[in-house]
Design a protein around this motif. Structure first.
Motif, PDB file in Angstrom:
ATOM      1  N   ARG A  50      38.988  36.328  48.437  1.00  0.00           N
ATOM      2  CA  ARG A  50      40.035  36.693  49.335  1.00  0.00           C
ATOM      3  C   ARG A  50      39.797  37.028  50.773  1.00  0.00           C
ATOM      4  O   ARG A  50      40.464  37.402  51.661  1.00  0.00           O
ATOM      5  N   GLY A  51      38.210  36.850  50.893  1.00  0.00           N
ATOM      6  CA  GLY A  51      37.707  36.930  52.432  1.00  0.00           C
ATOM      7  C   GLY A  51      37.217  38.269  52.536  1.00  0.00           C
ATOM      8  O   GLY A  51      36.882  38.927  53.676  1.00  0.00           O
ATOM      9  N   PHE A  52      36.758  39.064  51.521  1.00  0.00           N
ATOM     10  CA  PHE A  52      36.264  40.523  51.508  1.00  0.00           C
ATOM     11  C   PHE A  52      34.809  40.515  51.054  1.00  0.00           C
ATOM     12  O   PHE A  52      34.491  41.585  50.493  1.00  0.00           O
ATOM     13  N   LEU A  53      34.180  39.655  51.229  1.00  0.00           N
ATOM     14  CA  LEU A  53      32.841  39.737  50.498  1.00  0.00           C
ATOM     15  C   LEU A  53      32.023  40.672  51.176  1.00  0.00           C
ATOM     16  O   LEU A  53      31.360  41.512  50.275  1.00  0.00           O
ATOM     17  N   ASP A  54      32.047  40.980  52.510  1.00  0.00           N
ATOM     18  CA  ASP A  54      31.349  42.250  53.141  1.00  0.00           C
ATOM     19  C   ASP A  54      31.509  43.482  52.559  1.00  0.00           C
ATOM     20  O   ASP A  54      30.883  44.441  52.183  1.00  0.00           O
ATOM     21  N   GLN A  55      32.912  43.906  52.323  1.00  0.00           N
ATOM     22  CA  GLN A  55      33.314  44.993  51.542  1.00  0.00           C
ATOM     23  C   GLN A  55      32.705  44.983  50.114  1.00  0.00           C
ATOM     24  O   GLN A  55      32.298  46.110  49.594  1.00  0.00           O
ATOM     25  N   ALA A  56      32.782  43.834  49.674  1.00  0.00           N
ATOM     26  CA  ALA A  56      32.291  43.844  48.125  1.00  0.00           C
ATOM     27  C   ALA A  56      31.132  43.866  47.915  1.00  0.00           C
ATOM     28  O   ALA A  56      30.206  44.761  47.126  1.00  0.00           O
ATOM     29  N   LEU A  57      30.129  43.402  48.927  1.00  0.00           N
ATOM     30  CA  LEU A  57      28.867  43.564  49.171  1.00  0.00           C
ATOM     31  C   LEU A  57      28.226  44.869  49.419  1.00  0.00           C
ATOM     32  O   LEU A  57      27.230  45.630  48.726  1.00  0.00           O
ATOM     33  N   ALA A  58      28.967  45.562  50.265  1.00  0.00           N
ATOM     34  CA  ALA A  58      28.686  46.920  50.522  1.00  0.00           C
ATOM     35  C   ALA A  58      28.737  47.963  49.388  1.00  0.00           C
ATOM     36  O   ALA A  58      27.869  48.815  49.119  1.00  0.00           O
ATOM     37  N   LEU A  59      29.926  47.869  48.604  1.00  0.00           N
ATOM     38  CA  LEU A  59      29.984  48.685  47.559  1.00  0.00           C
ATOM     39  C   LEU A  59      29.174  48.234  46.289  1.00  0.00           C
ATOM     40  O   LEU A  59      28.222  49.162  45.759  1.00  0.00           O
ATOM     41  N   ALA A  60      28.553  47.122  46.165  1.00  0.00           N
ATOM     42  CA  ALA A  60      27.743  46.863  45.300  1.00  0.00           C
ATOM     43  C   ALA A  60      26.258  47.243  45.735  1.00  0.00           C
ATOM     44  O   ALA A  60      25.477  47.725  44.826  1.00  0.00           O
ATOM     45  N   GLU A  61      25.950  47.100  46.956  1.00  0.00           N
ATOM     46  CA  GLU A  61      24.617  47.679  47.506  1.00  0.00           C
ATOM     47  C   GLU A  61      24.668  49.288  47.351  1.00  0.00           C
ATOM     48  O   GLU A  61      23.443  49.674  47.206  1.00  0.00           O
ATOM     49  N   ASN A  62      25.681  49.805  47.593  1.00  0.00           N
ATOM     50  CA  ASN A  62      25.692  51.439  47.519  1.00  0.00           C
ATOM     51  C   ASN A  62      26.841  51.948  46.678  1.00  0.00           C
ATOM     52  O   ASN A  62      27.778  52.329  47.129  1.00  0.00           O
ATOM     53  N   PRO A  63      26.703  51.734  45.336  1.00  0.00           N
ATOM     54  CA  PRO A  63      27.814  52.209  44.503  1.00  0.00           C
ATOM     55  C   PRO A  63      28.237  53.561  44.632  1.00  0.00           C
ATOM     56  O   PRO A  63      27.156  54.407  44.737  1.00  0.00           O
ATOM     57  N   GLU A  64      29.486  54.212  45.017  1.00  0.00           N
ATOM     58  CA  GLU A  64      29.943  55.385  44.914  1.00  0.00           C
ATOM     59  C   GLU A  64      30.906  55.558  43.892  1.00  0.00           C
ATOM     60  O   GLU A  64      31.912  54.840  43.810  1.00  0.00           O
ATOM     61  N   PRO A  65      30.869  56.658  43.236  1.00  0.00           N
ATOM     62  CA  PRO A  65      31.971  56.911  41.988  1.00  0.00           C
ATOM     63  C   PRO A  65      33.357  56.906  43.009  1.00  0.00           C
ATOM     64  O   PRO A  65      33.479  57.693  44.057  1.00  0.00           O
ATOM     65  N   GLY A  66      34.390  56.397  42.413  1.00  0.00           N
ATOM     66  CA  GLY A  66      35.517  56.604  42.862  1.00  0.00           C
ATOM     67  C   GLY A  66      36.009  55.481  43.652  1.00  0.00           C
ATOM     68  O   GLY A  66      37.195  55.254  44.132  1.00  0.00           O
ATOM     69  N   ARG A  67      35.287  54.754  44.184  1.00  0.00           N
ATOM     70  CA  ARG A  67      35.707  53.371  45.153  1.00  0.00           C
ATOM     71  C   ARG A  67      35.784  52.348  44.121  1.00  0.00           C
ATOM     72  O   ARG A  67      35.166  52.172  43.389  1.00  0.00           O
ATOM     73  N   GLN A  68      36.557  51.575  44.464  1.00  0.00           N
ATOM     74  CA  GLN A  68      36.730  50.247  43.920  1.00  0.00           C
ATOM     75  C   GLN A  68      36.705  48.932  44.876  1.00  0.00           C
ATOM     76  O   GLN A  68      36.953  48.832  45.876  1.00  0.00           O
ATOM     77  N   TYR A  69      36.328  47.857  44.222  1.00  0.00           N
ATOM     78  CA  TYR A  69      36.127  46.525  44.710  1.00  0.00           C
ATOM     79  C   TYR A  69      37.575  46.173  45.287  1.00  0.00           C
ATOM     80  O   TYR A  69      38.410  46.308  44.717  1.00  0.00           O
TER      81      TYR A  69
END
Length: 184
Positions: free
Chosen positions: A65-84
């Motif tokens: 859907r064009g949100f690869l940067d957001q998905a990568l940012a979360l994968a690189e810095n997983p934080e409890p409570g955040r969603q892909y």
């Protein structure tokens, strides 16, 4: 009656301005937009050679859907409570996948859909999709394992509470690198 540019331009410009203003109020894939994000229903063609996708630790991921940067940012810095974001596809092995669907798809599972895939040099076929019926290559129910990582949007990693897989990171990399969909 003959309409000229001058006859309709002021009204047309006003309508265009309203349409453009409303277009800016759309959604952003699930991270705070005013409307829920559009659902993403994966098709076999959405699953491709894992070597084409970025690797973060052991997982491969993309976002359709064009949100690869957001998905990568979360994968690189997983934080409890955040969603892909909706449209994220995560794979550890070529024959298995998780796809983030729109809010409301499966709230008890943070809206993830699990897949069993048949992969070959000809491409991908979806064997099964869903939640409770999807079994991983080790014989375990995908949701049953991923549920332990609820705080991390159901993404299992070494320290997210999931059962440890009977393979090493190096073995996972070999399986990913031998994906039959890739031109070797």
């Amino acid at each position: 009656m003959h309409t000229t540019w001058r006859g309709w331009a002021p009204g047309g410009l006003a309508v265009a301005a309203v349409v453009l203003a409303l277009a800016g109020c759309g959604n952003d894939g699930g991270s705070g937009g005013t409307q829920p994000p559009a659902d993403f229903v994966a098709e076999a063609s959405d699953f491709e050679c894992l070597q084409n996708w970025p690797r973060v630790r052991n997982i491969r991921l993309t976002n359709r859907r064009g949100f690869l940067d957001q998905a990568l940012a979360l994968a690189e810095n997983p934080e409890p409570g955040r969603q892909y974001p909706v449209g994220t596809i995560i794979q550890l092995f070529p024959g298995e996948a998780m796809v983030k669907r729109a809010p409301g798809y499966d709230p008890a599972n943070n809206d993830w859909e699990y897949f069993e895939l048949d992969v070959s040099s000809a491409g991908t076929e979806i064997r099964k999709r869903g939640r409770d019926d999807i079994i991983n290559m080790f014989g375990a129910q995908c949701f049953g394992c991923h549920e332990a990582a609820r705080a991390f949007d159901f993404i299992c990693e070494e320290d997210h509470g999931c059962v440890k897989l009977p393979v090493t990171g190096a073995q996972i990399a070999v399986l990913q690198d031998s994906d039959p969909r890739c031109e070797n």
